[in-house]
Design a protein around this motif. Structure first.
Motif, PDB file in Angstrom:
ATOM      1  N   LEU A   7       2.806   7.155   8.275  1.00 22.05           N
ATOM      2  CA  LEU A   7       3.500   6.430   7.217  1.00 22.05           C
ATOM      3  C   LEU A   7       3.262   4.924   7.334  1.00 22.05           C
ATOM      4  O   LEU A   7       2.962   4.250   6.348  1.00 22.05           O
ATOM      5  N   ARG A   8       3.349   4.404   8.542  1.00 24.82           N
ATOM      6  CA  ARG A   8       3.093   2.973   8.753  1.00 24.82           C
ATOM      7  C   ARG A   8       1.654   2.605   8.430  1.00 24.82           C
ATOM      8  O   ARG A   8       1.386   1.557   7.843  1.00 24.82           O
ATOM      9  N   LEU A   9       0.722   3.454   8.805  1.00 25.45           N
ATOM     10  CA  LEU A   9      -0.684   3.210   8.502  1.00 25.45           C
ATOM     11  C   LEU A   9      -0.914   3.208   6.993  1.00 25.45           C
ATOM     12  O   LEU A   9      -1.628   2.350   6.466  1.00 25.45           O
ATOM     13  N   MET A  10      -0.299   4.145   6.281  1.00 26.71           N
ATOM     14  CA  MET A  10      -0.442   4.202   4.823  1.00 26.71           C
ATOM     15  C   MET A  10       0.108   2.933   4.175  1.00 26.71           C
ATOM     16  O   MET A  10      -0.527   2.354   3.295  1.00 26.71           O
ATOM     17  N   TRP A  11       1.291   2.496   4.602  1.00 20.39           N
ATOM     18  CA  TRP A  11       1.875   1.276   4.038  1.00 20.39           C
ATOM     19  C   TRP A  11       1.017   0.060   4.361  1.00 20.39           C
ATOM     20  O   TRP A  11       0.850  -0.832   3.518  1.00 20.39           O
ATOM     21  N   LEU A  12       0.470   0.016   5.558  1.00 13.83           N
ATOM     22  CA  LEU A  12      -0.398  -1.096   5.937  1.00 13.83           C
ATOM     23  C   LEU A  12      -1.632  -1.145   5.037  1.00 13.83           C
ATOM     24  O   LEU A  12      -2.020  -2.210   4.545  1.00 13.83           O
ATOM     25  N   PHE A  85       9.303   5.422  -5.127  1.00 16.59           N
ATOM     26  CA  PHE A  85       8.746   6.760  -5.242  1.00 16.59           C
ATOM     27  C   PHE A  85       8.860   7.507  -3.915  1.00 16.59           C
ATOM     28  O   PHE A  85       9.170   8.701  -3.885  1.00 16.59           O
ATOM     29  N   THR A  86       8.639   6.811  -2.809  1.00 18.82           N
ATOM     30  CA  THR A  86       8.769   7.467  -1.506  1.00 18.82           C
ATOM     31  C   THR A  86      10.232   7.739  -1.147  1.00 18.82           C
ATOM     32  O   THR A  86      10.508   8.635  -0.351  1.00 18.82           O
ATOM     33  N   LEU A 102       2.169   9.101  -0.211  1.00 20.88           N
ATOM     34  CA  LEU A 102       1.460   7.818  -0.261  1.00 20.88           C
ATOM     35  C   LEU A 102      -0.054   7.978  -0.321  1.00 20.88           C
ATOM     36  O   LEU A 102      -0.758   7.029  -0.662  1.00 20.88           O
ATOM     37  N   LEU A 103      -0.550   9.158  -0.012  1.00 17.75           N
ATOM     38  CA  LEU A 103      -1.993   9.377   0.045  1.00 17.75           C
ATOM     39  C   LEU A 103      -2.729   9.044  -1.259  1.00 17.75           C
ATOM     40  O   LEU A 103      -3.755   8.364  -1.213  1.00 17.75           O
ATOM     41  N   LEU A 107      -5.691   6.118  -1.525  1.00 20.73           N
ATOM     42  CA  LEU A 107      -7.043   6.383  -2.012  1.00 20.73           C
ATOM     43  C   LEU A 107      -7.400   5.487  -3.192  1.00 20.73           C
ATOM     44  O   LEU A 107      -8.523   4.973  -3.271  1.00 20.73           O
ATOM     45  N   ILE A 108      -6.461   5.273  -4.097  1.00 21.85           N
ATOM     46  CA  ILE A 108      -6.710   4.374  -5.227  1.00 21.85           C
ATOM     47  C   ILE A 108      -6.910   2.948  -4.740  1.00 21.85           C
ATOM     48  O   ILE A 108      -7.816   2.240  -5.192  1.00 21.85           O
ATOM     49  N   THR A 109      -6.083   2.495  -3.798  1.00 21.60           N
ATOM     50  CA  THR A 109      -6.210   1.146  -3.253  1.00 21.60           C
ATOM     51  C   THR A 109      -7.561   0.953  -2.583  1.00 21.60           C
ATOM     52  O   THR A 109      -8.237  -0.059  -2.803  1.00 21.60           O
TER      53      THR A 109
END
Length: 128
Positions: A7-12, A85-86, A102-103, A107-109
């Motif tokens: 989760l932290r990696l995704m937010w980063l 959303f989360t 968050l996936l 991917l879009i980012t």
């Protein structure tokens, strides 16, 4: 890797990727357009809607900083929307799977950042 680390990696990735998008977009805007009052972005739907709105109501110029502020505020709105959303995962009692929610945003980012880097690279190489 635990769920919290994912989760932290995704937010980063989301936050740093959106900051990088603003910076790359700012550097990628053509320099001949930076000194004029009118900007036209053929590939950005939001900018085109904003420009058409200004022109429809009697405006004839858009400053560089107006578009920069628009881009930054859209990025802030996007991050806030992703955050809430989360929070839906907490309500549905599947908070251990927030990273899956968050996936798509990650991917879009990453896709937008890769596109920005490729566009900026072709712009720099084309000016040489």
């Amino acid at each position: 890797m635990s769920s919290m680390d994912r989760l932290r990696l995704m937010w980063l990735i989301i936050v740093v990727g959106n900051i990088a998008d603003v910076i790359i977009s700012w550097f990628g805007w053509p320099t001949e357009l930076r000194n004029t009052d009118i900007y036209i972005f053929d590939h950005n739907l939001v900018f085109n809607m904003y420009i058409n709105y200004i022109f429809d109501y009697g405006g004839d110029s858009i400053s560089f900083f107006q578009l920069l502020i628009l881009l930054i505020s859209l990025k802030i709105l996007l991050i806030v929307m992703i955050y809430w959303f989360t929070k839906l995962a907490d309500k549905l009692r599947v908070s251990h799977m927030k990273w899956v929610m968050l996936l798509p945003f990650v991917l879009i980012t990453l896709g937008v950042d890769v596109y920005d880097v490729l566009s900026l690279t072709s712009l720099v190489l084309g000016s040489l």
